[in-house]
Design a protein around this motif. Structure first.
Motif, PDB file in Angstrom:
ATOM      1  N   ALA A  57     -26.259  14.720  38.282  1.00 23.96           N
ATOM      2  CA  ALA A  57     -26.471  16.166  38.347  1.00 23.96           C
ATOM      3  C   ALA A  57     -27.957  16.506  38.210  1.00 23.96           C
ATOM      4  N   ALA A  58     -28.665  15.759  37.362  1.00 23.47           N
ATOM      5  CA  ALA A  58     -30.095  16.013  37.163  1.00 23.47           C
ATOM      6  C   ALA A  58     -30.884  15.759  38.443  1.00 23.47           C
ATOM      7  N   ILE A  59     -30.482  14.746  39.209  1.00 30.81           N
ATOM      8  CA  ILE A  59     -31.169  14.473  40.474  1.00 30.81           C
ATOM      9  C   ILE A  59     -31.039  15.673  41.411  1.00 30.81           C
ATOM     10  N   GLY A  60     -29.815  16.196  41.532  1.00 30.44           N
ATOM     11  CA  GLY A  60     -29.616  17.377  42.373  1.00 30.44           C
ATOM     12  C   GLY A  60     -30.408  18.569  41.879  1.00 30.44           C
ATOM     13  N   LEU A  61     -30.471  18.753  40.557  1.00 26.56           N
ATOM     14  CA  LEU A  61     -31.208  19.877  39.988  1.00 26.56           C
ATOM     15  C   LEU A  61     -32.710  19.747  40.244  1.00 26.56           C
ATOM     16  N   VAL A  62     -33.252  18.555  40.061  1.00 29.87           N
ATOM     17  CA  VAL A  62     -34.680  18.339  40.301  1.00 29.87           C
ATOM     18  C   VAL A  62     -35.026  18.575  41.766  1.00 29.87           C
ATOM     19  N   MET A  63     -34.178  18.077  42.668  1.00 31.90           N
ATOM     20  CA  MET A  63     -34.417  18.302  44.093  1.00 31.90           C
ATOM     21  C   MET A  63     -34.434  19.796  44.403  1.00 31.90           C
ATOM     22  N   ALA A  64     -33.510  20.545  43.785  1.00 30.89           N
ATOM     23  CA  ALA A  64     -33.450  21.987  44.020  1.00 30.89           C
ATOM     24  C   ALA A  64     -34.681  22.689  43.455  1.00 30.89           C
ATOM     25  N   LEU A  65     -35.129  22.279  42.271  1.00 27.73           N
ATOM     26  CA  LEU A  65     -36.305  22.913  41.654  1.00 27.73           C
ATOM     27  C   LEU A  65     -37.568  22.673  42.470  1.00 27.73           C
ATOM     28  N   ILE A  66     -37.719  21.449  42.984  1.00 26.01           N
ATOM     29  CA  ILE A  66     -38.907  21.140  43.785  1.00 26.01           C
ATOM     30  C   ILE A  66     -38.910  21.952  45.078  1.00 26.01           C
ATOM     31  N   ALA A  67     -37.741  21.979  45.739  1.00 29.66           N
ATOM     32  CA  ALA A  67     -37.653  22.753  46.982  1.00 29.66           C
ATOM     33  C   ALA A  67     -37.848  24.241  46.722  1.00 29.66           C
ATOM     34  N   GLY A  68     -37.259  24.742  45.613  1.00 32.88           N
ATOM     35  CA  GLY A  68     -37.410  26.148  45.282  1.00 32.88           C
ATOM     36  C   GLY A  68     -38.853  26.516  44.983  1.00 32.88           C
ATOM     37  N   ALA A  69     -39.554  25.623  44.268  1.00 31.26           N
ATOM     38  CA  ALA A  69     -40.971  25.883  43.972  1.00 31.26           C
ATOM     39  C   ALA A  69     -41.800  25.915  45.253  1.00 31.26           C
ATOM     40  N   ALA A  70     -41.497  25.021  46.175  1.00 31.68           N
ATOM     41  CA  ALA A  70     -42.225  25.003  47.446  1.00 31.68           C
ATOM     42  C   ALA A  70     -41.998  26.301  48.216  1.00 31.68           C
ATOM     43  N   GLU A  71     -40.770  26.799  48.195  1.00 35.62           N
ATOM     44  CA  GLU A  71     -40.462  28.044  48.907  1.00 35.62           C
ATOM     45  C   GLU A  71     -41.188  29.233  48.269  1.00 35.62           C
ATOM     46  N   LEU A 150     -20.716  17.285  42.647  1.00 37.13           N
ATOM     47  CA  LEU A 150     -21.349  18.212  41.703  1.00 37.13           C
ATOM     48  C   LEU A 150     -22.852  18.376  41.960  1.00 37.13           C
ATOM     49  N   PRO A 151     -23.634  17.300  42.112  1.00 40.76           N
ATOM     50  CA  PRO A 151     -25.067  17.490  42.366  1.00 40.76           C
ATOM     51  C   PRO A 151     -25.357  18.201  43.683  1.00 40.76           C
ATOM     52  N   GLN A 152     -24.515  17.960  44.695  1.00 36.78           N
ATOM     53  CA  GLN A 152     -24.716  18.633  45.972  1.00 36.78           C
ATOM     54  C   GLN A 152     -24.474  20.137  45.843  1.00 36.78           C
ATOM     55  N   VAL A 153     -23.485  20.512  45.050  1.00 38.17           N
ATOM     56  CA  VAL A 153     -23.234  21.939  44.815  1.00 38.17           C
ATOM     57  C   VAL A 153     -24.412  22.553  44.052  1.00 38.17           C
ATOM     58  N   ILE A 154     -24.911  21.833  43.040  1.00 35.60           N
ATOM     59  CA  ILE A 154     -26.088  22.309  42.295  1.00 35.60           C
ATOM     60  C   ILE A 154     -27.279  22.468  43.233  1.00 35.60           C
ATOM     61  N   LEU A 155     -27.467  21.479  44.118  1.00 35.55           N
ATOM     62  CA  LEU A 155     -28.574  21.536  45.066  1.00 35.55           C
ATOM     63  C   LEU A 155     -28.420  22.720  46.009  1.00 35.55           C
ATOM     64  N   LEU A 156     -27.212  22.949  46.513  1.00 40.31           N
ATOM     65  CA  LEU A 156     -26.978  24.073  47.420  1.00 40.31           C
ATOM     66  C   LEU A 156     -27.290  25.403  46.735  1.00 40.31           C
ATOM     67  N   LEU A 157     -26.778  25.583  45.529  1.00 40.75           N
ATOM     68  CA  LEU A 157     -27.021  26.833  44.808  1.00 40.75           C
ATOM     69  C   LEU A 157     -28.498  26.985  44.469  1.00 40.75           C
ATOM     70  N   GLY A 158     -29.153  25.872  44.117  1.00 40.76           N
ATOM     71  CA  GLY A 158     -30.579  25.933  43.804  1.00 40.76           C
ATOM     72  C   GLY A 158     -31.418  26.282  45.015  1.00 40.76           C
ATOM     73  N   LEU A 159     -31.087  25.689  46.157  1.00 41.48           N
ATOM     74  CA  LEU A 159     -31.833  25.999  47.379  1.00 41.48           C
ATOM     75  C   LEU A 159     -31.625  27.448  47.796  1.00 41.48           C
ATOM     76  N   ALA A 160     -30.386  27.938  47.629  1.00 38.64           N
ATOM     77  CA  ALA A 160     -30.121  29.336  47.975  1.00 38.64           C
ATOM     78  C   ALA A 160     -30.857  30.276  47.031  1.00 38.64           C
ATOM     79  N   ALA A 161     -30.846  29.945  45.727  1.00 38.72           N
ATOM     80  CA  ALA A 161     -31.528  30.799  44.746  1.00 38.72           C
ATOM     81  C   ALA A 161     -33.040  30.788  44.948  1.00 38.72           C
ATOM     82  N   GLY A 162     -33.596  29.653  45.398  1.00 38.85           N
ATOM     83  CA  GLY A 162     -35.036  29.566  45.632  1.00 38.85           C
ATOM     84  C   GLY A 162     -35.487  30.226  46.905  1.00 38.85           C
ATOM     85  N   SER A 163     -34.544  30.527  47.782  1.00 39.73           N
ATOM     86  CA  SER A 163     -34.901  31.182  49.047  1.00 39.73           C
ATOM     87  C   SER A 163     -35.167  32.669  48.818  1.00 39.73           C
TER      88      SER A 163
END
Length: 299
Positions: A57-71, A150-163
């Protein structure tokens, strides 16, 4: 001659509904899920499965945070322009953790029952040996699939929230959802089957875990190195024996692009039908062998 005394201690015949094999199957399945997650057991039994799930789950969260920060800092579309890892890359990144998770936790569902003789208690009930092994396999498949999704769902929600426009992001990327669900189920079924098969040959969880992890770790450098030395179709087929890549090829086909794990693998040049058929061979073949090892068991 001495005489004995008969005591009435209140035994009564069972008069309730006898639910048969279906109820026995569900009980073995539920017990398997509890064993895999360490539920109802001591803290030590909970550490391994939940640490693995937390890391995934942490891997998915970190990927989402990095992508969100870039956006946020570089504007919309920055994550794609920078080619940051996304849904199609996750399983390649986390695959080795999934393999170790399966190798360490799955044998607990089979090895202990045989070592302690508990399996004989299951088989005197309406459940057959096939019911037992299928229920155990299905229970760990459920846990593995949830851990993969679970990590993919976290990543999806994180990418959507960062957009800047979450609703538009979900609308534009909704096809990623069935893709990562199917790919996650594919890798979960592959790992579950191999881990259960390895566990069927021993009563010691550690032996099964070491064998499977060793097989995965050894197969990768050996086959990759050999495939790079041999050109053409032969090299491509040698590359197909890299076990960690087998379900990732399915992921690549679903997303229509190569992941970092397979972008240099010669097997990528083989057709999609060949790679999918190879996946099913390596999943259904071990599953059939696992079933064959248990189907003749009798109390």
């Amino acid at each position: 001659m001495s005489t004995g005394t008969v005591f009435d201690i209140g035994y009564r015949n069972y008069t309730g509904t006898r639910e048969g094999r279906g109820r026995a199957f569900r009980a073995i399945y539920d017990d398997g899920v509890r064993i895999a997650l360490g539920l109802g057991r001591g803290p030590r039994a909970k550490v391994l499965p939940w640490v693995f799930i937390g890391v995934l789950a942490a891997i998915g969260l970190v990927m989402a945070l990095i992508a969100g920060a870039a956006e946020r800092f570089a504007g919309p579309g920055a994550a794609e322009r920078a080619d940051l890892p996304s849904h199609n890359d996750y399983y390649a990144i986390a695959s080795m953790i999934l393999y170790v998770f399966g190798a360490v936790v799955a044998p607990e569902l089979l090895c202990r029952d045989r070592r302690e003789g508990t399996i004989q208690l299951y088989l005197v009930r309406p459940a057959s040996s096939t019911d037992y092994v299928v229920a155990r396999w299905a229970s760990f498949l459920s846990v593995m699939t949830a851990a993969a999704w679970l990590p993919q769902v976290i990543l999806l929600l994180g990418l959507a929230a960062g957009s800047s426009a979450p609703g538009a992001y979900l609308r534009d990327h909704w096809l990623d959802v069935p893709r990562f669900l199917i790919a996650g189920l594919a890798i979960a079924a592959f790992v579950t089957t191999l881990a259960m098969l390895a566990a069927s040959f021993t009563t010691r969880r550690a032996y099964a875990a070491v064998f499977l992890v060793g097989l995965v770790v050894i197969s990768a450098p050996f086959t990759i190195g050999l495939a790079q030395e041999i050109d053409g179709t032969v090299g491509q087929w040698i590359s197909m024996f890299t076990l960690p890549n087998i379900p990732v090829h399915v992921n690549d086909i679903l997303f229509g692009e190569l992941s970092g794990m397979t972008e240099e693998a010669p097997a990528r040049h083989l057709s999609a039908n060949v790679r999918i058929a190879w996946y099913f061979l390596w999943t259904l073949g071990p599953a059939a062998l696992l079933w064959a090892r248990y189907r003749k068991l009798a109390p």
